[in-house]
Design an enzyme around this catalytic site. Structure first.
Site: not given
Ligand code: NI
Length: 174
Positions: A94, A138-139, A142
Site C-alpha cells: 500500500c 483493498h481500495e 480505504h
C-alpha cells in the site's frame, strides 16, 4: 493538474470514510484528474483511494491502473461490493503503509461484483476476479477507513511495526 500528497500510516486521516459523490461537476472531475496524475507519478502504484490523499473532502472515489503502459485508467465512484465468492490469500502493498518495505498476505474474496458510477455519474456493474478483485477490495477498504494492516492479526501487526522501526533506525545510522 496537481500531484497530491499520499498520507502515510499512522496518519489519522487514513481513518476517514469516503464521502458519497452526488454532483459530478468540474470540482469532482479535477479531483479525479489529480488522483490519476498522482497515481501515475508514483512508482509501483496500482491504485489509490481518495481517503489516502491530502484532500479537504475525501470523496468516495478510487482510481485504478495496474497495466504496464498505464493507459487503462479505471475510475470507481460510490463503489459497493454486491457479491463475493471464493477466497484468495495474496501479497499486498500500500502506498500509505511503508510502501517500499512492507508486503503481506491478505485474505480476500476471489470473485466480486461491484456496482458503482463512472466518473460522469453513469451507473455501472462489473465482475472482477483475481488481482483486479483484490485491488478493488483493498481500495474500498480505504474508503471505509481501513488500511490492510487492519485485516491482519494484531499480534502480527505489532511484530511488523517493530520490524519496520528497526529497519528505519538502521537506515538512519547508515
Ligand atoms: Ni492502499
Amino acid at each position: 493538474m496537481t500531484i497530491l500528497k499520499i498520507l502515510q500510516y499512522p496518519d489519522k486521516r487514513l481513518k476517514r470514510v469516503g464521502v458519497p459523490v452526488e454532483n459530478f461537476g468540474p470540482e469532482i472531475q479535477k479531483v479525479i484528474d489529480d488522483m490519476f496524475e498522482t497515481h501515475y507519478a508514483t512508482p509501483n502504484c496500482a491504485a489509490l483511494a481518495a481517503t489516502q490523499l491530502d484532500l479537504d473532502i475525501p470523496w468516495h472515489i478510487t482510481v485504478i491502473d495496474y497495466t504496464q503502459d498505464k493507459k487503462s485508467p479505471f475510475c470507481i465512484v460510490n463503489g459497493k461490493i454486491t457479491y463475493r465468492e471464493g477466497e484468495q490469500n495474496e501479497y499486498e502493498g500500500c502506498m500509505s503503509v511503508f510502501p517500499s518495505q512492507l508486503h503481506e498476505k491478505v485474505k480476500r474474496a476471489q470473485k466480486i461484483k461491484v456496482s458503482f458510477q463512472d466518473r460522469h455519474g453513469k451507473p455501472q456493474e462489473i465482475d472482477a476476479s483475481g488481482y483486479f478483485a483484490k485491488c478493488i477490495q483493498h481500495e474500498l477498504d480505504h474508503l471505509d477507513g481501513y488500511v490492510y494492516l487492519d485485516k491482519l492479526h494484531p499480534i502480527k501487526v505489532e511484530r511488523i511495526l517493530r520490524k519496520i522501526k528497526k529497519i528505519q533506525r538502521q537506515a538512519k545510522k547508515d
